[in-house]
Design a protein around this motif. Structure first.
Motif, PDB file in Angstrom:
ATOM      1  N   GLY A 133     -14.196  29.717 -30.125  1.00 26.64           N
ATOM      2  CA  GLY A 133     -13.457  28.786 -29.392  1.00 26.64           C
ATOM      3  C   GLY A 133     -14.952  27.885 -29.106  1.00 26.64           C
ATOM      4  N   LEU A 134     -15.880  27.152 -30.067  1.00 26.15           N
ATOM      5  CA  LEU A 134     -16.827  26.986 -29.796  1.00 26.15           C
ATOM      6  C   LEU A 134     -16.939  25.904 -30.832  1.00 26.15           C
ATOM      7  CD1 LEU A 134     -20.507  28.850 -29.375  1.00 26.15           C
ATOM      8  CD2 LEU A 134     -18.636  28.155 -27.172  1.00 26.15           C
ATOM      9  N   PRO A 135     -17.813  24.093 -31.087  1.00 26.51           N
ATOM     10  CA  PRO A 135     -17.247  23.455 -31.914  1.00 26.51           C
ATOM     11  C   PRO A 135     -18.508  23.916 -32.502  1.00 26.51           C
ATOM     12  CG  PRO A 135     -17.876  22.420 -29.488  1.00 26.51           C
ATOM     13  CD  PRO A 135     -17.601  24.013 -29.591  1.00 26.51           C
ATOM     14  N   LEU A 136     -18.359  24.124 -34.153  1.00 24.91           N
ATOM     15  CA  LEU A 136     -19.928  24.391 -34.888  1.00 24.91           C
ATOM     16  C   LEU A 136     -20.069  23.249 -36.048  1.00 24.91           C
ATOM     17  CD1 LEU A 136     -19.772  28.019 -36.369  1.00 24.91           C
ATOM     18  CD2 LEU A 136     -20.972  27.069 -33.923  1.00 24.91           C
ATOM     19  N   SER A 137     -20.759  22.734 -36.084  1.00 22.98           N
ATOM     20  CA  SER A 137     -21.637  21.975 -37.289  1.00 22.98           C
ATOM     21  C   SER A 137     -21.022  22.625 -38.526  1.00 22.98           C
ATOM     22  CB  SER A 137     -22.447  21.101 -36.873  1.00 22.98           C
ATOM     23  OG  SER A 137     -23.420  22.603 -37.409  1.00 22.98           O
ATOM     24  N   GLU A 138     -20.970  22.079 -39.604  1.00 20.77           N
ATOM     25  CA  GLU A 138     -20.683  21.558 -41.157  1.00 20.77           C
ATOM     26  C   GLU A 138     -21.785  22.770 -41.696  1.00 20.77           C
ATOM     27  OE1 GLU A 138     -20.573  19.576 -44.478  1.00 20.77           O
ATOM     28  OE2 GLU A 138     -21.421  20.954 -45.690  1.00 20.77           O
ATOM     29  N   ASP A 139     -23.567  22.509 -41.162  1.00 23.62           N
ATOM     30  CA  ASP A 139     -24.425  23.219 -40.944  1.00 23.62           C
ATOM     31  C   ASP A 139     -24.723  24.578 -40.723  1.00 23.62           C
ATOM     32  OD1 ASP A 139     -25.604  21.684 -42.794  1.00 23.62           O
ATOM     33  OD2 ASP A 139     -27.426  21.361 -41.362  1.00 23.62           O
ATOM     34  N   GLN A 140     -23.695  25.256 -39.223  1.00 25.19           N
ATOM     35  CA  GLN A 140     -23.421  26.321 -38.347  1.00 25.19           C
ATOM     36  C   GLN A 140     -22.163  27.111 -39.140  1.00 25.19           C
ATOM     37  OE1 GLN A 140     -22.997  24.140 -34.412  1.00 25.19           O
ATOM     38  NE2 GLN A 140     -24.779  24.719 -34.248  1.00 25.19           N
ATOM     39  N   ASP A 150     -10.144  30.121 -46.014  1.00 27.99           N
ATOM     40  CA  ASP A 150      -9.669  29.146 -44.825  1.00 27.99           C
ATOM     41  C   ASP A 150      -8.467  28.636 -45.607  1.00 27.99           C
ATOM     42  OD1 ASP A 150     -12.146  29.940 -43.498  1.00 27.99           O
ATOM     43  OD2 ASP A 150     -13.478  27.917 -43.626  1.00 27.99           O
ATOM     44  N   VAL A 151      -8.884  27.724 -46.914  1.00 28.17           N
ATOM     45  CA  VAL A 151      -7.503  27.271 -47.425  1.00 28.17           C
ATOM     46  C   VAL A 151      -6.095  27.504 -47.111  1.00 28.17           C
ATOM     47  CG1 VAL A 151      -6.203  25.330 -49.722  1.00 28.17           C
ATOM     48  CG2 VAL A 151      -9.204  25.164 -48.257  1.00 28.17           C
ATOM     49  N   LEU A 152      -5.864  28.897 -47.582  1.00 26.81           N
ATOM     50  CA  LEU A 152      -4.813  29.836 -47.532  1.00 26.81           C
ATOM     51  C   LEU A 152      -4.668  30.930 -46.180  1.00 26.81           C
ATOM     52  CD1 LEU A 152      -6.557  32.150 -51.149  1.00 26.81           C
ATOM     53  CD2 LEU A 152      -4.983  30.685 -50.719  1.00 26.81           C
ATOM     54  N   ASP A 153      -5.649  30.974 -45.444  1.00 30.70           N
ATOM     55  CA  ASP A 153      -5.257  31.171 -43.879  1.00 30.70           C
ATOM     56  C   ASP A 153      -4.031  29.907 -43.721  1.00 30.70           C
ATOM     57  OD1 ASP A 153      -6.135  32.978 -41.831  1.00 30.70           O
ATOM     58  OD2 ASP A 153      -6.148  31.136 -40.622  1.00 30.70           O
ATOM     59  N   SER A 164     -10.671  23.148 -40.643  1.00 25.49           N
ATOM     60  CA  SER A 164     -10.622  21.850 -39.164  1.00 25.49           C
ATOM     61  C   SER A 164     -11.662  21.410 -39.455  1.00 25.49           C
ATOM     62  CB  SER A 164     -10.720  23.144 -38.111  1.00 25.49           C
ATOM     63  OG  SER A 164     -11.739  24.406 -37.875  1.00 25.49           O
ATOM     64  N   LEU A 165     -12.483  21.910 -39.671  1.00 22.66           N
ATOM     65  CA  LEU A 165     -13.922  21.298 -39.938  1.00 22.66           C
ATOM     66  C   LEU A 165     -13.250  19.262 -41.270  1.00 22.66           C
ATOM     67  CD1 LEU A 165     -16.877  21.116 -38.485  1.00 22.66           C
ATOM     68  CD2 LEU A 165     -17.303  21.520 -41.126  1.00 22.66           C
ATOM     69  N   MET A 166     -13.185  19.604 -42.410  1.00 19.50           N
ATOM     70  CA  MET A 166     -12.456  18.727 -43.292  1.00 19.50           C
ATOM     71  C   MET A 166     -11.601  18.604 -43.479  1.00 19.50           C
ATOM     72  SD  MET A 166     -15.441  20.773 -46.402  1.00 19.50           S
ATOM     73  CE  MET A 166     -17.110  20.637 -46.035  1.00 19.50           C
ATOM     74  N   GLY A 167     -10.186  19.215 -42.878  1.00 19.29           N
ATOM     75  CA  GLY A 167      -9.056  19.014 -43.107  1.00 19.29           C
ATOM     76  C   GLY A 167      -8.857  19.461 -44.812  1.00 19.29           C
ATOM     77  N   ASP A 198      -7.851  18.985 -47.737  1.00 16.67           N
ATOM     78  CA  ASP A 198      -7.723  18.241 -48.437  1.00 16.67           C
ATOM     79  C   ASP A 198      -9.613  18.059 -48.990  1.00 16.67           C
ATOM     80  OD1 ASP A 198      -5.778  18.205 -49.685  1.00 16.67           O
ATOM     81  OD2 ASP A 198      -5.701  15.542 -49.219  1.00 16.67           O
ATOM     82  N   GLY A 199     -10.069  17.478 -47.644  1.00 15.47           N
ATOM     83  CA  GLY A 199     -11.541  18.055 -48.008  1.00 15.47           C
ATOM     84  C   GLY A 199     -12.313  19.511 -48.126  1.00 15.47           C
ATOM     85  N   ALA A 200     -11.383  20.233 -47.523  1.00  6.50           N
ATOM     86  CA  ALA A 200     -11.826  22.001 -48.019  1.00  6.50           C
ATOM     87  C   ALA A 200     -11.635  21.950 -49.291  1.00  6.50           C
ATOM     88  CB  ALA A 200     -10.722  22.811 -46.999  1.00  6.50           C
ATOM     89  N   ARG A 201     -11.061  21.657 -49.987  1.00  6.35           N
ATOM     90  CA  ARG A 201     -10.492  22.020 -51.481  1.00  6.35           C
ATOM     91  C   ARG A 201     -11.157  21.132 -52.385  1.00  6.35           C
ATOM     92  NH1 ARG A 201      -3.971  21.107 -50.417  1.00  6.35           N
ATOM     93  NH2 ARG A 201      -3.389  23.439 -51.106  1.00  6.35           N
ATOM     94  N   ARG A 202     -11.653  19.561 -52.348  1.00  5.98           N
ATOM     95  CA  ARG A 202     -12.471  19.427 -52.731  1.00  5.98           C
ATOM     96  C   ARG A 202     -13.546  19.864 -52.561  1.00  5.98           C
ATOM     97  NH1 ARG A 202     -10.102  14.304 -51.066  1.00  5.98           N
ATOM     98  NH2 ARG A 202     -11.638  14.174 -49.126  1.00  5.98           N
ATOM     99  N   HIS A 203     -14.571  20.557 -51.542  1.00  3.24           N
ATOM    100  CA  HIS A 203     -15.515  21.051 -51.061  1.00  3.24           C
ATOM    101  C   HIS A 203     -15.361  22.362 -52.319  1.00  3.24           C
ATOM    102  CE1 HIS A 203     -19.332  21.862 -48.979  1.00  3.24           C
ATOM    103  NE2 HIS A 203     -19.001  23.015 -48.683  1.00  3.24           N
TER     104      HIS A 203
END
Lengths: 305, 305
Positions: free
Chosen positions: A175-182, A232-235, A260-263, A265-270
């Motif tokens: 329930g908390l917003p996390l940064s990509e680093d976190q 996360d993508v598969l979920d 949720s953080l990158m979308g 496509d963003g997650a797939r590219r990552h």
């Protein structure tokens, strides 16, 4: 010319065939070692938690890394089973009502559903102890120094600054917003530490130079993170039947994810970038027999479940 | 004459003074090693579970046994802390609602009451991993062979054929009539394995002949059983304030005990006989510096909480 012939070898490597051989040995060893002569239904719960299930990615990483360093085969098999026991116990405890309260795992009722919560708790505890028992056989087959090093790596990967620590961050961050680093820090511990630990334990079954050790560590770290991004993508994109566990769980639980953080496509590219990172690390290792490690990295990113 | 002068030495040994020195070192080490830089409240729960509490019988057994064999002091301190971590984690998990559902421990709210069930579960898991981390420090202070042996002994004492197995039998036996043999087998695993393991780990910090090793094992086994018999007696005769935990719990839970099996006097006589057995084993050991081990056996049987 030499580079090209290496490339041909890489393409010719058959991960399925290799995995089948490794998994046969691993499953036989697990079946021989897990829950045997444990009292009062405990053994049954331990075996249920471990046998006939899962992709066995962690054992395969141990065995592939050991192969790359021409490691001690007995030590590698024991380490492969030990990391799987730690993984299995973490799932048993993670599924319990006080944690994720999940009833389906690998397409079967979770351990606490099948055996009751108390026995699930104990089975998980006993699996963790067994992991260290497997790493410390009496006799000469695994040198003392190797046993000690394997226990050191596994303890660190499993404990408060590894997997258990990552689970604690996960728990605290719902329930908390996390940064990509976190988010990265959480996953580096929660899933990454044991995946990276698997690679390092495989390497510890042989003798490697410090630079090779560091390269394998980098490989494991990148692969570990890629694994979670793909999870996360598969979920989001897969259904429960394909996953063998409840899909869409993270969103339902309001957990932060790479999607949720990158979308999507963003997650797939990552994930694709992390795959390249892991392959580059293998090139830095100076090792020649890295086909299995390379193929496993590809598999982690390309998998559908 | 020689026997008599030995006897005088034994009487002159001051267990309180000895224990105070040992416990100061142990507490300092635990405080330095437990839960440090663990993330997200996990460290706090781990420290709460371990620090400022308990009789520290297991660490004292490790240190006394190591002293008797002139063991490696650094190894013994690490082993002392490691067995206490295993003991502490087992209490955290045992107190959880799905097990004994206890809210009071050592006079304080139990870990799951203070930190929530999920964090209690994880703290217990992390404490078990930490025990093995403590046994496997990098560097030369503890030889590799000793590290491996200590991990082997601890894994066996904690696992399915040790403590966790005993808890499973306990769980399965609530409300069932047990014979003395069955009760002994349960306690031999549930509490005995870790107490015996503590003695063996202390011995593993030095070099001992097989006959000495066996004698110390016999000492630990008799003492472990005596501990449980006395526990059962205290559960009946002491109140919660003295015990620091809920008294009369076994009868309330319809658990078989030595008192329900032998009566109060029978259980007391049994404890006294076990004390003599443990002292006889020490005489067989051939070791000279066993004052602390002897005194600890007396303490286990004569304690009031």
């Amino acid at each position: 010319m030499e580079a090209m012939s290496e490339d041909v070898t890489a393409q010719a490597f058959d991960l399925n065939a290799w995995s089948q051989v490794q998994l046969q040995r691993t499953e036989a060893a697990l079946s021989a070692w897990v829950g045997v002569s444990a009292p009062a239904g405990l053994g049954e719960a331990m075996r249920y938690a471990v046998l006939d299930g899962g992709k066995r990615l962690r054992p395969l990483l141990v065995l592939a890394a050991s192969e790359a360093v021409q490691g001690n085969a007995e030590a590698a098999l024991r380490a492969a089973c030990a990391v799987e026991l730690i993984h299995a116990y973490s799932l048993v405890h993670d599924d319990m009502p006080c944690m994720d309260n999940d009833v389906l795992r690998r397409g079967k009722p979770t351990v606490h559903v099948a055996f009751g919560e108390a026995r699930a708790l104990l089975a998980g505890d006993a699996l963790q102890a067994l992991a260290f028992e497997l790493l410390t056989p009496e006799g000469e087959a695994v040198p003392d120094a190797m046993q000690a090093r394997l226990c050191r790596l596994l303890g660190a990967a499993a404990g408060a600054q590894g997997m258990a620590g990552g689970q604690a961050i996960d728990l605290a961050s719902v329930g908390l917003p996390l940064s990509e680093d976190q988010l990265r820090q959480m996953h580096r511990l929660k899933t990454g530490a044991l995946l990276e630990g698997s690679v390092l334990m495989g390497a510890a079954c042989g003798q490697v130079a410090a630079v090779t050790q560091q390269a394998l560590k980098d490989y494991g770290a990148a692969l570990g993170l890629a694994f979670q991004v793909v999870d996360d993508v598969l979920d989001v994109v897969a259904d429960s039947a394909t996953l063998g566990k409840t899909a869409g769980k993270d969103a339902a639980n309001d957990k932060p994810t790479y999607v949720s953080l990158m979308g999507l496509d963003g997650a797939r590219r990552h994930a694709a970038a992390l795959l390249q990172e892991s392959l580059a690390a293998l090139e830095r290792s100076g090792l020649r027999d890295t086909q299995a490690l390379r193929a496993l990295a590809h598999m982690v990113v390309d998998r559908s479940h």
